[in-house]
Design a protein around this motif. Structure first.
Motif, PDB file in Angstrom:
ATOM      1  N   VAL A   1      18.058 -14.919 -61.323  1.00 21.63           N
ATOM      2  CA  VAL A   1      17.467 -13.849 -60.600  1.00 21.63           C
ATOM      3  C   VAL A   1      18.398 -12.789 -60.364  1.00 21.63           C
ATOM      4  CG1 VAL A   1      16.293 -13.162 -58.543  1.00 21.63           C
ATOM      5  CG2 VAL A   1      15.447 -15.137 -59.794  1.00 21.63           C
ATOM      6  N   LEU A   2      19.552 -12.869 -59.895  1.00 20.04           N
ATOM      7  CA  LEU A   2      20.285 -11.998 -59.253  1.00 20.04           C
ATOM      8  C   LEU A   2      20.863 -11.356 -60.803  1.00 20.04           C
ATOM      9  CD1 LEU A   2      22.224 -10.818 -57.062  1.00 20.04           C
ATOM     10  CD2 LEU A   2      23.770 -12.505 -57.591  1.00 20.04           C
ATOM     11  N   GLY A   3      21.168 -11.915 -61.867  1.00 22.51           N
ATOM     12  CA  GLY A   3      21.568 -11.381 -63.078  1.00 22.51           C
ATOM     13  C   GLY A   3      20.416 -10.546 -63.592  1.00 22.51           C
ATOM     14  N   MET A   4      19.379 -10.948 -63.631  1.00 22.44           N
ATOM     15  CA  MET A   4      18.262 -10.036 -64.115  1.00 22.44           C
ATOM     16  C   MET A   4      18.105  -8.730 -63.154  1.00 22.44           C
ATOM     17  SD  MET A   4      16.580 -11.374 -66.909  1.00 22.44           S
ATOM     18  CE  MET A   4      16.736 -12.466 -67.895  1.00 22.44           C
ATOM     19  N   VAL A   5      18.209  -8.977 -61.903  1.00 21.90           N
ATOM     20  CA  VAL A   5      17.901  -7.924 -60.943  1.00 21.90           C
ATOM     21  C   VAL A   5      18.974  -6.737 -61.163  1.00 21.90           C
ATOM     22  CG1 VAL A   5      17.947  -6.978 -58.597  1.00 21.90           C
ATOM     23  CG2 VAL A   5      16.532  -9.037 -59.347  1.00 21.90           C
ATOM     24  N   ILE A   6      20.298  -7.176 -61.388  1.00 23.13           N
ATOM     25  CA  ILE A   6      21.416  -6.449 -61.409  1.00 23.13           C
ATOM     26  C   ILE A   6      21.283  -5.767 -62.879  1.00 23.13           C
ATOM     27  CG2 ILE A   6      24.019  -6.320 -61.864  1.00 23.13           C
ATOM     28  CD1 ILE A   6      24.054  -8.470 -59.492  1.00 23.13           C
TER      29      ILE A   6
END
Length: 167
Positions: A45-50
């Protein structure tokens, strides 16, 4: 002697390691997969959001998500092992042995699903398509990784190596 809570699960898991995969409960496999999925999901999720917020190319977003999924997945496992007073290098080896296959399977399924759902990677953060696709892909990854983890645990591999260090 009656066992309760973690001791009971630990005893069951140790018993399951000695037998074939059929002796490993689906509950044990699901708990191991959920543990792996937690770290995976945080990183994913963090990677997709960033990646989405920064306007990165789809491939760059996927690479960032996969890298962070592995980092957070290993970190969560190491946290518990380090609490058992295991030295850092040994804890890292345990995390690598415990989580690599599970995280790899989840990331393959998750990212293939995200890439295969029309518009999912191109949807913006406020778009329900982005969040719905991400939730669906993580749920599918859990379903595919659970039997893999059951098979690994039944052979004394995967999350089975972590249980020797839980107290």
């Amino acid at each position: 002697m009656e066992h309760t809570g973690h001791d009971d699960r630990h005893a069951h898991t140790e018993h399951a390691h000695g037998g074939a995969a059929a002796g490993t409960s689906w509950g044990t496999a699901a708990r191991a997969t959920l543990h792996c999925l937690t770290g995976c999901a945080i990183g994913e999720v963090l990677g997709m959001v960033i990646g989405t917020a920064a306007g990165l190319h789809d491939a760059s977003t996927v690479v960032l998500s996969v890298a962070l999924a592995f980092v957070f997945g290993y970190a969560l496992t190491m946290r518990g092992v380090l609490r058992a007073a295991v030295p850092f290098r040994q804890a890292l080896r345990i995390a690598l042995a415990a989580d690599t296959v599970s995280i790899a399977v989840m990331e393959l399924v998750d990212n293939a699903t995200m890439a295969g759902l029309p518009g999912a990677l191109d949807a913006g953060l406020p778009d329900p398509l982005f969040w719905g696709s991400l939730a669906f892909s993580l749920a599918l990854a859990f379903l595919v990784a659970t039997p893999v983890n059951r098979w690994l645990i039944g052979r004394g591999r995967g999350h089975a190596v972590v249980h020797a260090h839980h107290h």
